[in-house]
Design a protein around this motif. Structure first.
Motif, mmCIF file in Angstrom:
data_model
loop_
_atom_site.group_PDB
_atom_site.id
_atom_site.type_symbol
_atom_site.label_atom_id
_atom_site.label_comp_id
_atom_site.label_asym_id
_atom_site.label_seq_id
_atom_site.Cartn_x
_atom_site.Cartn_y
_atom_site.Cartn_z
ATOM 1 N N GLN A 47 0.840 -1.192 0.000
ATOM 2 C CA GLN A 47 0.000 0.000 0.000
ATOM 3 C C GLN A 47 0.878 1.245 0.000
ATOM 4 O O GLN A 47 1.279 1.757 1.051
ATOM 5 N N VAL A 48 1.195 1.694 -1.212
ATOM 6 C CA VAL A 48 2.001 2.900 -1.415
ATOM 7 C C VAL A 48 1.271 3.810 -2.392
ATOM 8 O O VAL A 48 0.488 3.341 -3.222
ATOM 9 N N ILE A 75 7.340 -7.398 1.889
ATOM 10 C CA ILE A 75 6.772 -6.219 1.233
ATOM 11 C C ILE A 75 6.724 -5.033 2.187
ATOM 12 O O ILE A 75 6.929 -3.881 1.770
ATOM 13 N N LEU A 76 6.479 -5.271 3.466
ATOM 14 C CA LEU A 76 6.422 -4.186 4.450
ATOM 15 C C LEU A 76 7.756 -3.462 4.596
ATOM 16 O O LEU A 76 7.800 -2.328 5.079
ATOM 17 N N GLN A 77 8.835 -4.105 4.173
ATOM 18 C CA GLN A 77 10.160 -3.486 4.256
ATOM 19 C C GLN A 77 10.662 -3.004 2.892
ATOM 20 O O GLN A 77 11.790 -2.534 2.765
ATOM 21 N N GLY A 82 10.680 5.497 -3.744
ATOM 22 C CA GLY A 82 10.876 6.443 -2.658
ATOM 23 C C GLY A 82 9.823 6.409 -1.579
ATOM 24 O O GLY A 82 9.859 7.200 -0.638
ATOM 25 N N HIS A 83 8.857 5.470 -1.665
ATOM 26 C CA HIS A 83 7.767 5.380 -0.689
ATOM 27 C C HIS A 83 7.880 4.079 0.096
ATOM 28 O O HIS A 83 8.022 3.007 -0.485
ATOM 29 N N GLU A 234 0.452 14.243 -1.048
ATOM 30 C CA GLU A 234 0.917 14.752 -2.324
ATOM 31 C C GLU A 234 1.863 13.740 -2.950
ATOM 32 O O GLU A 234 2.248 12.746 -2.331
ATOM 33 N N ALA A 235 2.264 14.005 -4.211
ATOM 34 C CA ALA A 235 3.137 13.075 -4.922
ATOM 35 C C ALA A 235 4.459 12.891 -4.188
ATOM 36 O O ALA A 235 5.101 11.858 -4.278
#
Length: 400
Positions: A47-48, A75-77, A82-83, A234-235
């Protein structure tokens, strides 16, 4: 303001559109528990607020609850563009007979929302429009008048969908259009919208953006979704320079002197007049200049706010000149802005005459403002000089 997929799914569910029995978690062990509840193969999704999750390894297919836990932990790591993920969505792996696309987006040119539908889903709608234009239906509709089933039926039928599929899709697209308007969204997209073996439809993914200025109208929804007031969504996260610009604007209620966006150039900008500020920004670039920032000033800000904005821009590394420009604005006092930017230069230890590349602000108290500028030797012009030419004069001084 963008929503995470699990939040967009909840908005879709509340609108009465069928969704899968998904679960969201920030804990790998809980992902296993959710997978056990689903009792079948699952998809673990990062979830990003970024695209490219699949290519980056942020989407994994698990056959067992233990696999779901293992994948969730990885996946959590995993950082994607950049997110870092907010969590993971554990979703049943649906067996679909066909994937469709349904979306509503705001058309800024037409000043109306437009429905976009296609029987070809699961890929970017832009690619479908380019390769199979006959498989993409579009229809504008009013965001003031009630939305009718017929409008949804027309856009779906235009792509060749008929029979029971058409009858089942109409209420889904109708609800999507209504939730778009009711929630002040700029994007509401279900892709893919899956047709299952029994002929029913379910939203397998969703993307939604809300008009930022509408957040105050939807506090209850945002609270239910767990969206904090401090989240910009925001982005990218604001830079320290941009946060400092917000602090300048928040000094008092008078006028605007903020909305700062940071760039890599060397010409600082103190510009305003709504769309005029965008025109001025583009004019600087058209003359070969490199803006160090974008901002807005206007509506009679206080001297301290104009000073703070000018001082902030001048403190940016690589900036030794600023251009102070606005369109024709009758309610902004030229003398206040002149006092403010000159004060900002002096407090930054710079000579206003050499630091202010150009001052072009036509408006109220113009003569008084021009007298102040003359006193400090600042190059200024009135409305007889176009915004484009004023930007050119500023850029030319950087080359001397």
């Amino acid at each position: 303001m963008r929503f995470f997929e699990y939040e967009a799914r909840e908005i879709v569910r509340r609108a009465g559109i069928p969704v899968t029995d998904y679960g969201f978690t920030r804990d790998a062990q809980e992902a296993k528990t959710i997978a056990e509840r689903i009792a079948g193969p699952t998809v673990i999704k990062s979830q990003v607020l970024s695209g490219g999750r699949m290519k980056a390894g942020g989407v994994k297919f698990a056959d067992t609850p233990q696999e779901a836990e293992d994948y969730a932990r990885d996946i959590l790591q995993l950082e994607i563009n950049g997110h870092m993920p907010r969590g993971v969505l554990v979703d049943p792996k649906a067996e679909v007979a066909q994937e469709f696309y349904a979306g509503v987006v705001w058309d800024g040119t037409a000043k109306q929302p437009v429905i976009i539908f296609s029987p070809v889903g699961g890929i970017d709608i832009e690619q479908v429009a380019e390769e199979q234009p006959d498989k993409v239906g579009r229809r504008h509709f009013s965001n003031l008048l009630p939305f009718s089933d017929f409008e949804a039926k027309e856009v779906i039928a235009a792509t060749g969908v008929t029979g029971s599929d058409l009858n089942r899709l109409v209420p889904i697209v109708t609800r999507l259009a209504k939730l778009f308007v009711e929630n002040d969204l700029t994007l509401a997209e279900i892709n893919p919208l899956g047709k299952l073996a029994d002929g029913t439809f379910v939203a397998l993914d969703a993307h939604m953006d809300m008009e930022n200025e509408a957040r105050g109208r939807h506090k209850a929804l945002l609270k239910d979704l767990g969206v904090g007031d401090e989240e910009t969504r925001e982005a990218r996260e604001p830079t320290p320079f941009e946060l400092a610009g917000e602090a300048v604007d928040a000094q008092d209620h008078r006028g605007v002197a903020g909305n700062v966006t940071e760039f890599d150039g060397n010409l600082g900008l103190v510009i305003g007049a709504g769309g005029g500020s965008l025109t001025l920004f583009d004019a600087v670039r058209a003359h070969g200049g490199k803006p160090a920032n974008y901002c807005k000033i206007g509506g009679n800000p206080s001297v301290s706010k104009a000073c703070g904005l000018a001082k902030l821009v001048l403190q940016k590394p690589g900036v030794d000149k600023i251009a102070v420009m606005m369109s024709i604005v009758s309610n902004t006092r030229v003398d206040i802005v002149a006092r403010g930017v000159i004060k900002g230069c002096l407090e930054a230890g710079k000579d206003p005459a050499t630091t202010i590349a150009i001052f072009r602000i036509p408006g109220a108290w113009e003569d008084d403002g021009f007298k102040i500028l003359k006193k400090y030797g600042v190059d200024f012009c009135d409305r007889s000089v176009s915004m484009y030419d004023a930007a050119g004069r500023a850029v030319a001084k950087l080359r001397r």
